[in-house]
Write a protein that holds these residues in place. Structure first.
Motif, PDB file in Angstrom:
ATOM      1  N   ILE A  36       0.833  -1.188   0.000  1.00 27.63           N
ATOM      2  CA  ILE A  36       0.000   0.000   0.000  1.00 27.63           C
ATOM      3  C   ILE A  36       0.882   1.257   0.000  1.00 27.63           C
ATOM      4  N   ALA A  37       0.568   2.205  -0.895  1.00 29.29           N
ATOM      5  CA  ALA A  37       1.251   3.511  -0.989  1.00 29.29           C
ATOM      6  C   ALA A  37       2.702   3.428  -1.479  1.00 29.29           C
ATOM      7  N   THR A  38       3.059   2.354  -2.178  1.00 35.50           N
ATOM      8  CA  THR A  38       4.407   2.306  -2.768  1.00 35.50           C
ATOM      9  C   THR A  38       4.412   2.807  -4.210  1.00 35.50           C
TER      10      THR A  38
ATOM     11  N   LYS B  34      -8.533  -4.800  10.730  1.00 38.11           N
ATOM     12  CA  LYS B  34      -8.215  -4.946  12.153  1.00 38.11           C
ATOM     13  C   LYS B  34      -8.481  -6.356  12.679  1.00 38.11           C
ATOM     14  N   ASP B  35      -8.969  -7.240  11.824  1.00 36.39           N
ATOM     15  CA  ASP B  35      -9.343  -8.583  12.279  1.00 36.39           C
ATOM     16  C   ASP B  35      -8.885  -9.620  11.254  1.00 36.39           C
ATOM     17  N   LYS B  36      -7.840 -10.352  11.633  1.00 38.00           N
ATOM     18  CA  LYS B  36      -7.232 -11.310  10.699  1.00 38.00           C
ATOM     19  C   LYS B  36      -8.228 -12.380  10.255  1.00 38.00           C
ATOM     20  N   ASP B  37      -9.064 -12.858  11.178  1.00 38.97           N
ATOM     21  CA  ASP B  37     -10.024 -13.914  10.831  1.00 38.97           C
ATOM     22  C   ASP B  37     -11.064 -13.406   9.832  1.00 38.97           C
TER      23      ASP B  37
ATOM     24  N   GLY C  30      -5.300  10.849   4.471  1.00 40.00           N
ATOM     25  CA  GLY C  30      -5.619  11.665   5.638  1.00 40.00           C
ATOM     26  C   GLY C  30      -5.802  10.828   6.890  1.00 40.00           C
ATOM     27  N   SER C  31      -5.134   9.678   6.937  1.00 41.33           N
ATOM     28  CA  SER C  31      -5.305   8.766   8.069  1.00 41.33           C
ATOM     29  C   SER C  31      -4.283   9.073   9.163  1.00 41.33           C
ATOM     30  N   SER C  32      -4.595   8.631  10.370  1.00 43.89           N
ATOM     31  CA  SER C  32      -3.656   8.778  11.480  1.00 43.89           C
ATOM     32  C   SER C  32      -2.526   7.774  11.307  1.00 43.89           C
ATOM     33  N   GLU C  33      -1.447   7.980  12.075  1.00 42.69           N
ATOM     34  CA  GLU C  33      -0.317   7.046  12.001  1.00 42.69           C
ATOM     35  C   GLU C  33      -0.757   5.641  12.410  1.00 42.69           C
ATOM     36  N   GLU C  34      -1.627   5.573  13.421  1.00 44.94           N
ATOM     37  CA  GLU C  34      -2.101   4.267  13.900  1.00 44.94           C
ATOM     38  C   GLU C  34      -2.896   3.547  12.806  1.00 44.94           C
ATOM     39  N   GLU C  35      -3.816   4.278  12.162  1.00 43.00           N
ATOM     40  CA  GLU C  35      -4.625   3.682  11.096  1.00 43.00           C
ATOM     41  C   GLU C  35      -3.745   3.228   9.932  1.00 43.00           C
TER      42      GLU C  35
ATOM     43  N   TYR D 268      -1.886   0.063  10.816  1.00 42.66           N
ATOM     44  CA  TYR D 268      -2.786  -1.091  10.745  1.00 42.66           C
ATOM     45  C   TYR D 268      -2.816  -1.642   9.322  1.00 42.66           C
ATOM     46  N   ARG D 269      -2.973  -0.733   8.365  1.00 43.11           N
ATOM     47  CA  ARG D 269      -3.120  -1.155   6.973  1.00 43.11           C
ATOM     48  C   ARG D 269      -1.810  -1.714   6.424  1.00 43.11           C
ATOM     49  N   ILE D 270      -0.709  -1.064   6.758  1.00 42.46           N
ATOM     50  CA  ILE D 270       0.598  -1.539   6.295  1.00 42.46           C
ATOM     51  C   ILE D 270       0.899  -2.913   6.880  1.00 42.46           C
ATOM     52  N   ASN D 271       0.597  -3.092   8.164  1.00 41.01           N
ATOM     53  CA  ASN D 271       0.939  -4.350   8.840  1.00 41.01           C
ATOM     54  C   ASN D 271       0.007  -5.507   8.481  1.00 41.01           C
ATOM     55  N   SER D 272      -1.075  -5.201   7.750  1.00 42.63           N
ATOM     56  CA  SER D 272      -1.968  -6.287   7.307  1.00 42.63           C
ATOM     57  C   SER D 272      -1.392  -7.006   6.090  1.00 42.63           C
TER      58      SER D 272
END
Length: 205
Positions: free
Chosen positions: A11-13, A76-79, A149-154, A157-161
């Protein structure tokens, strides 16, 4: 038979930028994102299954799928992400293979499969070579926050998914470093495509 290239990034590369460059070389691109939107149109099998599993809360007022609402649930939910992928991916794969084979049968020298989750979904076997669009992780985070326009936390989350961009670069047959200028990325892309024998015209840039 033409060469099948699997194009991916994180995402975002800037993968879509490289995808456009590839099209400018008259190489057809099968876009998994476009197909994934088509297979969840109202009334299609994947759409009906998503509503059954996730409920009508993931729909817009007009009955279409609210991708942001659904995305917020599954990032936010792997399952739940696994459930969604299990519904959508088989439909996307069928259509990707159909388009890929049609291009090859028409005698194209190459066809690119543009698949964001190429490695996560273990779809690299669909391609002869894999090409990863890379930026360093700090650049990736900044670009995503600026873009959405997302927060660092959001954003994290997306990058780490997804599998980390460093790991994808390690898995790939070739890497485009998209941290610099468009000209730099284009030059790298031309070099890779020439090396793979699918870009033969002289460089006019």
């Amino acid at each position: 038979m033409g060469l099948v290239i699997g194009l991916t990034g994180s995402i975002a590369t800037g993968k879509s930028t490289i995808s456009k460059m590839i099209k400018s070389f008259q190489i057809p691109v099968v876009d998994a994102d476009i197909i994934s939107r088509e297979v969840v149109e109202i009334g299609k099998p994947a759409y009906l299954k998503i509503v059954e599993v996730f409920g009508e809360g993931v729909l817009n007022e007009d009955g279409t799928l609210n991708r942001k609402s659904l995305g917020n649930i599954v990032f936010k939910d792997k399952d739940k992400r696994g459930q969604l992928n299990g519904i959508v991916h088989p439909e996307v794969r069928k259509e990707m293979v159909r388009q890929r084979d049609e291009y090859l049968n028409n005698g194209e020298r190459a066809v690119v499969l543009d698949i964001p989750l190429l490695f996560e979904s273990k779809l690299n076997s669909y391609a002869d070579r894999t090409l990863v669009v890379y930026v360093d992780e700090d650049t990736q985070l900044k670009r995503l926050m600026d873009r959405d326009g997302s927060s660092e936390e959001e954003a994290n989350y997306r990058i780490n998914s997804q599998i980390s961009i460093k790991e994808k670069a390690h898995l790939a047959d070739a890497v485009i470093d998209n941290s610099g200028t468009l000209e730099s990325s284009r030059t790298q892309l031309q070099e890779v495509l020439r090396e793979w024998g699918v870009l033969n015209e002289p460089d006019l840039t």
